[in-house]
Write a protein that holds these residues in place. Structure first.
Motif, mmCIF file in Angstrom:
data_model
loop_
_atom_site.group_PDB
_atom_site.id
_atom_site.type_symbol
_atom_site.label_atom_id
_atom_site.label_comp_id
_atom_site.label_asym_id
_atom_site.label_seq_id
_atom_site.Cartn_x
_atom_site.Cartn_y
_atom_site.Cartn_z
ATOM 1 N N GLY A 13 0.789 -1.227 0.000
ATOM 2 C CA GLY A 13 0.000 0.000 0.000
ATOM 3 C C GLY A 13 0.817 1.272 0.000
ATOM 4 N N ASP A 14 2.132 1.171 0.210
ATOM 5 C CA ASP A 14 2.993 2.357 0.194
ATOM 6 C C ASP A 14 3.056 2.971 -1.202
ATOM 7 O OD1 ASP A 14 3.604 2.122 2.823
ATOM 8 O OD2 ASP A 14 5.698 1.544 2.555
ATOM 9 N N VAL A 15 3.182 4.293 -1.250
ATOM 10 C CA VAL A 15 3.541 4.970 -2.498
ATOM 11 C C VAL A 15 5.062 4.974 -2.586
ATOM 12 C CG1 VAL A 15 3.498 7.139 -3.775
ATOM 13 C CG2 VAL A 15 1.465 6.401 -2.539
ATOM 14 N N VAL A 16 5.595 4.481 -3.682
ATOM 15 C CA VAL A 16 7.040 4.321 -3.851
ATOM 16 C C VAL A 16 7.482 5.090 -5.092
ATOM 17 C CG1 VAL A 16 8.903 2.658 -4.223
ATOM 18 C CG2 VAL A 16 6.954 2.037 -2.775
ATOM 19 N N GLU A 29 2.080 2.610 -6.614
ATOM 20 C CA GLU A 29 1.538 2.082 -5.373
ATOM 21 C C GLU A 29 1.951 0.622 -5.235
ATOM 22 O OE1 GLU A 29 -2.686 2.142 -2.872
ATOM 23 O OE2 GLU A 29 -2.608 2.816 -4.952
ATOM 24 N N ALA A 30 2.499 0.288 -4.083
ATOM 25 C CA ALA A 30 3.025 -1.063 -3.864
ATOM 26 C C ALA A 30 1.897 -2.029 -3.503
ATOM 27 C CB ALA A 30 4.088 -1.046 -2.769
ATOM 28 N N VAL A 31 1.153 -2.408 -4.519
ATOM 29 C CA VAL A 31 0.091 -3.404 -4.363
ATOM 30 C C VAL A 31 0.305 -4.486 -5.419
ATOM 31 C CG1 VAL A 31 -1.614 -1.863 -3.324
ATOM 32 C CG2 VAL A 31 -1.450 -2.004 -5.816
ATOM 33 N N PRO A 32 0.084 -5.766 -5.057
ATOM 34 C CA PRO A 32 0.364 -6.840 -6.009
ATOM 35 C C PRO A 32 -0.626 -6.924 -7.165
ATOM 36 C CG PRO A 32 -0.519 -7.721 -3.969
ATOM 37 C CD PRO A 32 -0.283 -6.271 -3.725
ATOM 38 N N ASN A 57 7.089 -7.735 -6.223
ATOM 39 C CA ASN A 57 8.461 -8.099 -5.859
ATOM 40 C C ASN A 57 9.161 -7.041 -5.005
ATOM 41 O OD1 ASN A 57 8.196 -10.475 -7.283
ATOM 42 N ND2 ASN A 57 9.246 -9.728 -9.119
ATOM 43 N N ILE A 58 8.627 -5.798 -5.000
ATOM 44 C CA ILE A 58 9.294 -4.751 -4.206
ATOM 45 C C ILE A 58 8.741 -4.664 -2.786
ATOM 46 C CG2 ILE A 58 9.794 -3.415 -6.290
ATOM 47 C CD1 ILE A 58 7.630 -1.415 -5.393
ATOM 48 N N ILE A 59 7.625 -5.336 -2.487
ATOM 49 C CA ILE A 59 7.062 -5.316 -1.135
ATOM 50 C C ILE A 59 8.015 -6.050 -0.200
ATOM 51 C CG2 ILE A 59 5.120 -6.018 0.319
ATOM 52 C CD1 ILE A 59 3.330 -5.784 -2.147
ATOM 53 N N HIS A 75 16.003 2.268 -8.880
ATOM 54 C CA HIS A 75 16.052 2.341 -7.421
ATOM 55 C C HIS A 75 14.639 2.629 -6.891
ATOM 56 C CE1 HIS A 75 20.445 2.918 -8.033
ATOM 57 N NE2 HIS A 75 20.522 2.353 -6.839
ATOM 58 N N VAL A 76 14.331 2.083 -5.726
ATOM 59 C CA VAL A 76 13.037 2.357 -5.081
ATOM 60 C C VAL A 76 13.282 3.295 -3.901
ATOM 61 C CG1 VAL A 76 11.743 0.349 -5.831
ATOM 62 C CG2 VAL A 76 13.291 0.112 -3.905
#
Length: 317
Positions: A13-16, A29-32, A57-59, A75-76
């Motif tokens: 759920g994070d904004v990256v 948005e870090a959602v699958p 994969n970034i979660i 980069h994240v």
């Protein structure tokens, strides 16, 4: 929840910020899974110039890490107001960092400040206000357009900073900021086509102990009308300025040293011939100098910032 506090690892759920280069970065948005235009739930695959990223994969990955794309890497990063300004979805024209830094400084926004803002727009400046006034302050932001106000409210909720901001849908030029905000604000910021119409309402909103005012206007005529209203209501320290960020080009230049000894000799054909022969044989001396010059392109006009101070204990009818 990315904007609430510093974090070490990406959570669902994070904004990256997916950082590819200085001129290429994206907010994701870090959602699958996501819902496509057809209403179908599909795997969240984000496409870039360097290939695709399977977002799930970034979660759990540490912020600042290097992640693989199908044709490269990126980069994240955890978002900051500065990065968000460069990647946000534009609902309106926005104010950028050079002007924002001056606004935050001149309005003296700090933890605990109560700030009134109109209009909200794309929320670029709002995120800077929120970072400066947390954890004990509050932002009251207004927008004339209902859909923009709703989008901003949802954005603040997803970013985890909704507790520090209240979003209103209102025409502040005609209706003001509301009686509930009279005498509550430490600072008022206006980004409106006719800021002079909202100046009396800003006067009411500022605390009896005084406060700071700022208006952003693309045209000098808007600033002039605003200054006239500010003067009528007893504001002082009124100033209108323009911020132009310019980066000087600093580099080392190698220049030949000119031997002027021949000027000391009487000018004859023989001395000229001898001098030319020596110059052709001797290696030319060079020196290195550190130089500074203006860039080839200069910054363009953004807008005029009008600042003013409301002194304490000014009677408010």
């Amino acid at each position: 929840m990315s904007f609430l506090k510093p974090k070490t690892h990406i959570e669902k759920g994070d904004v990256v910020i997916l950082y590819l280069s200085v001129s290429s970065m994206h907010a994701i948005e870090a959602v699958p899974e996501i819902v496509n235009k057809k209403g179908e739930t599909i795997l969240h695959i984000f496409q870039t110039n360097y290939g695709s990223l399977k977002v799930e994969n970034i979660i759990g990955v540490e912020y600042g890490s290097k992640v693989e794309l199908s044709k490269g890497w990126a980069h994240v990063l955890q978002p900051t107001p500065e990065l968000w300004t460069q990647t946000l979805p534009h609902r309106t024209q926005i104010i950028y960092t050079p002007d924002i830094s001056m606004i935050i400084h001149q309005l003296e926004v700090r933890p605990g400040s109560v700030v009134v803002e109109s209009g909200t727009g794309s929320g670029s400046l709002s995120h800077y206000f929120l970072r400066a006034l947390k954890p004990t302050g509050h932002l009251h932001t207004f927008d004339f357009h209902e859909a923009r106000a709703d989008q901003a409210r949802d954005e603040f909720r997803r970013h985890g900073i909704a507790d520090f901001v209240t979003v209103y849908h209102r025409d502040v030029c005609n209706l003001g900021f509301g009686a509930e905000l009279d005498g509550k604000a430490d600072a008022v910021f206006l980004d409106l086509p006719a800021p002079d119409l909202a100046v009396p309402h800003a006067f009411k909103a500022l605390k009896l102990s005084g406060g700071r005012f700022c208006s952003f206007s693309p045209c000098i005529e808007q600033s002039q009308r605003c200054i006239q209203e500010l003067t009528k209501l007893g504001f002082n320290e009124i100033v209108s300025l323009e911020v132009l960020q310019q980066e000087n080009v600093v580099k080392t230049r190698t220049l030949p040293v000119i031997d002027l000894e021949f000027l000391k000799l009487p000018k004859t054909d023989e001395t000229t011939t001898a001098t030319n022969a020596l110059e052709s044989k001797a290696p030319k001396e060079v020196k290195k100098y550190l130089t500074s010059s203006n860039p080839q392109t200069l910054p363009g006009h953004t807008g005029f910032l009008t600042f003013a101070t409301l002194p304490p204990n000014i009677p408010k009818a």
